[in-house]
Design a protein around this motif. Sequence first.
Motif, PDB file in Angstrom:
ATOM      1  N   ALA A  35     -25.807  39.208  19.082  1.00  0.00           N
ATOM      2  CA  ALA A  35     -26.188  38.759  17.741  1.00  0.00           C
ATOM      3  C   ALA A  35     -25.518  39.671  16.722  1.00  0.00           C
ATOM      4  O   ALA A  35     -25.232  40.843  17.006  1.00  0.00           O
ATOM      5  CB  ALA A  35     -27.702  38.794  17.568  1.00  0.00           C
ATOM      6  N   ILE A  36     -25.271  39.114  15.548  1.00  0.00           N
ATOM      7  CA  ILE A  36     -24.502  39.835  14.521  1.00  0.00           C
ATOM      8  C   ILE A  36     -25.206  39.723  13.176  1.00  0.00           C
ATOM      9  O   ILE A  36     -25.711  38.656  12.806  1.00  0.00           O
ATOM     10  CB  ILE A  36     -23.077  39.250  14.407  1.00  0.00           C
ATOM     11  CG1 ILE A  36     -22.320  39.450  15.732  1.00  0.00           C
ATOM     12  CG2 ILE A  36     -22.312  39.908  13.258  1.00  0.00           C
ATOM     13  CD1 ILE A  36     -20.942  38.831  15.743  1.00  0.00           C
ATOM     14  N   ALA A  37     -25.220  40.835  12.471  1.00  0.00           N
ATOM     15  CA  ALA A  37     -25.656  40.834  11.075  1.00  0.00           C
ATOM     16  C   ALA A  37     -24.540  41.425  10.224  1.00  0.00           C
ATOM     17  O   ALA A  37     -23.879  42.390  10.633  1.00  0.00           O
ATOM     18  CB  ALA A  37     -26.931  41.650  10.895  1.00  0.00           C
ATOM     19  N   ARG A  40     -26.780  43.313   6.652  1.00  0.00           N
ATOM     20  CA  ARG A  40     -28.199  43.159   6.977  1.00  0.00           C
ATOM     21  C   ARG A  40     -28.692  41.708   6.923  1.00  0.00           C
ATOM     22  O   ARG A  40     -29.888  41.467   6.853  1.00  0.00           O
ATOM     23  CB  ARG A  40     -29.077  44.057   6.090  1.00  0.00           C
ATOM     24  CG  ARG A  40     -28.755  45.541   6.238  1.00  0.00           C
ATOM     25  CD  ARG A  40     -29.769  46.416   5.521  1.00  0.00           C
ATOM     26  NE  ARG A  40     -31.065  46.342   6.136  1.00  0.00           N
ATOM     27  CZ  ARG A  40     -31.473  47.134   7.136  1.00  0.00           C
ATOM     28  NH1 ARG A  40     -30.677  48.073   7.623  1.00  0.00           N
ATOM     29  NH2 ARG A  40     -32.679  46.996   7.649  1.00  0.00           N
ATOM     30  N   VAL A  42     -28.503  38.193   9.201  1.00  0.00           N
ATOM     31  CA  VAL A  42     -28.056  37.643  10.475  1.00  0.00           C
ATOM     32  C   VAL A  42     -27.092  36.492  10.232  1.00  0.00           C
ATOM     33  O   VAL A  42     -27.332  35.630   9.382  1.00  0.00           O
ATOM     34  CB  VAL A  42     -29.262  37.158  11.312  1.00  0.00           C
ATOM     35  CG1 VAL A  42     -28.798  36.441  12.575  1.00  0.00           C
ATOM     36  CG2 VAL A  42     -30.162  38.337  11.668  1.00  0.00           C
ATOM     37  N   VAL A  43     -26.004  36.510  10.977  1.00  0.00           N
ATOM     38  CA  VAL A  43     -25.029  35.415  10.915  1.00  0.00           C
ATOM     39  C   VAL A  43     -25.171  34.612  12.204  1.00  0.00           C
ATOM     40  O   VAL A  43     -25.011  35.163  13.302  1.00  0.00           O
ATOM     41  CB  VAL A  43     -23.584  35.950  10.798  1.00  0.00           C
ATOM     42  CG1 VAL A  43     -22.591  34.793  10.738  1.00  0.00           C
ATOM     43  CG2 VAL A  43     -23.439  36.848   9.578  1.00  0.00           C
ATOM     44  N   ARG A  44     -25.518  33.339  12.095  1.00  0.00           N
ATOM     45  CA  ARG A  44     -25.684  32.516  13.289  1.00  0.00           C
ATOM     46  C   ARG A  44     -24.360  32.393  14.028  1.00  0.00           C
ATOM     47  O   ARG A  44     -23.288  32.395  13.429  1.00  0.00           O
ATOM     48  CB  ARG A  44     -26.183  31.109  12.912  1.00  0.00           C
ATOM     49  CG  ARG A  44     -27.447  31.063  12.073  1.00  0.00           C
ATOM     50  CD  ARG A  44     -28.642  31.642  12.794  1.00  0.00           C
ATOM     51  NE  ARG A  44     -28.888  31.049  14.096  1.00  0.00           N
ATOM     52  CZ  ARG A  44     -29.682  29.981  14.305  1.00  0.00           C
ATOM     53  NH1 ARG A  44     -30.282  29.406  13.282  1.00  0.00           N
ATOM     54  NH2 ARG A  44     -29.870  29.515  15.521  1.00  0.00           N
ATOM     55  N   ARG A  45     -24.469  32.253  15.334  1.00  0.00           N
ATOM     56  CA  ARG A  45     -23.266  32.214  16.176  1.00  0.00           C
ATOM     57  C   ARG A  45     -22.272  31.158  15.695  1.00  0.00           C
ATOM     58  O   ARG A  45     -21.053  31.378  15.691  1.00  0.00           O
ATOM     59  CB  ARG A  45     -23.677  31.958  17.627  1.00  0.00           C
ATOM     60  CG  ARG A  45     -22.546  31.975  18.615  1.00  0.00           C
ATOM     61  CD  ARG A  45     -23.050  31.805  20.033  1.00  0.00           C
ATOM     62  NE  ARG A  45     -23.620  33.021  20.599  1.00  0.00           N
ATOM     63  CZ  ARG A  45     -22.915  33.900  21.315  1.00  0.00           C
ATOM     64  NH1 ARG A  45     -21.634  33.702  21.545  1.00  0.00           N
ATOM     65  NH2 ARG A  45     -23.484  34.978  21.798  1.00  0.00           N
ATOM     66  N   GLU A  60     -23.320  44.760  12.071  1.00  0.00           N
ATOM     67  CA  GLU A  60     -24.091  45.195  13.234  1.00  0.00           C
ATOM     68  C   GLU A  60     -23.914  44.163  14.339  1.00  0.00           C
ATOM     69  O   GLU A  60     -24.126  42.966  14.116  1.00  0.00           O
ATOM     70  CB  GLU A  60     -25.580  45.317  12.895  1.00  0.00           C
ATOM     71  CG  GLU A  60     -25.918  46.357  11.851  1.00  0.00           C
ATOM     72  CD  GLU A  60     -25.854  47.788  12.381  1.00  0.00           C
ATOM     73  OE1 GLU A  60     -25.670  47.961  13.617  1.00  0.00           O
ATOM     74  OE2 GLU A  60     -25.989  48.717  11.577  1.00  0.00           O
TER      75      GLU A  60
END
Lengths: 68, 256
Positions: A35-37, A40, A42-45, A60
């Motif tokens: 998972a990626i933010a 801060r 969150v970016v959906r896949r 992140e």
Amino acid sequence: MKIIKLNGKDTALLEPGLLAVLDRAGISASQRGMAIAVNRKVVRRGEWAKIELAAGDEVEVVQPLSGG
Amino acid sequence: MSDGLVIDGIALPSRLLLGTGGYPNRQVMLDALVAGNAAAVTVSIRRIDLAGGLESLLDAVSGKWRLLPNTAGCATAHDAVLTAQLAREALDTDWIKLEVIGDRETLYPDVPEMLRAAGELVADGFKVLPYTSDDPVTAQKLEDLGCVAVMPLGSPIGSGLGILNPLNIERICTRAGVPVILDAGVGTASDAALAMELGCAGVLLNTAVARSHDPVAMARAMGLAVAAGHGARHAGRIPKRTYAEASSPELGLIGG
């Protein structure tokens, strides 16, 4: 040189694409449970390929690990 | 379905939740999770190591057990909320074990930060299972915020000291309208049985199994203890007396 923070480390931003940054860092974007933010949030896949980073961005990239 | 734990309408196969940290190796962990018939297993969410060495925990446990990601190590509501959101994206679950740590030595929760995080996460659609102190007032506030369970500590995380305040744990159980899961401090099987006898709906533990001499055997023992304690609680124990009461008849004694 443009610099971003990738998991807390200063990283050169040679290409703006998020996937290109991951690739240069040796992170496979296809692995399960990642998972990626960015800054801060969150970016959906499904959005990863559309994200372009700018100098100063904080990225992140996380995965599940063992824990209690 | 056996007499398992129900959280937010989801029936789980047992009342023992197990952690995945600190085992001698991956196979022992998997064998222990099976031996304990884990209702769910906890995982942490951490930065990917840029130097490589990726752990394939997900491949090992996904599909076999319900995953309960945690926010372990977070010291602020801000970080805990982001970690929970990342966990939801990573694992496609809205369940989160909320931990907001206030002190590195005791690993006690930071209650104001935890309450703030719980409120934000519930509003964001999470099913929140908070690791909390053994304080009935805080447990009530967490339930009022909409948490689907409350998870008071028995004693400090990893200490193995058992349940230091059984009166409070029992009081939390008596008042709660959501499942109470004892989380942290269990050292051996009798601690887990006591938690259930006090009225807990389940027990969450990690170190007591993972760091035992034989984690698989200890996981099995913990599963039995949780079931035994639950059974005893519902069978209704005898009242305690301060005097003896003979089981054998007093009539017909020889020499009388």
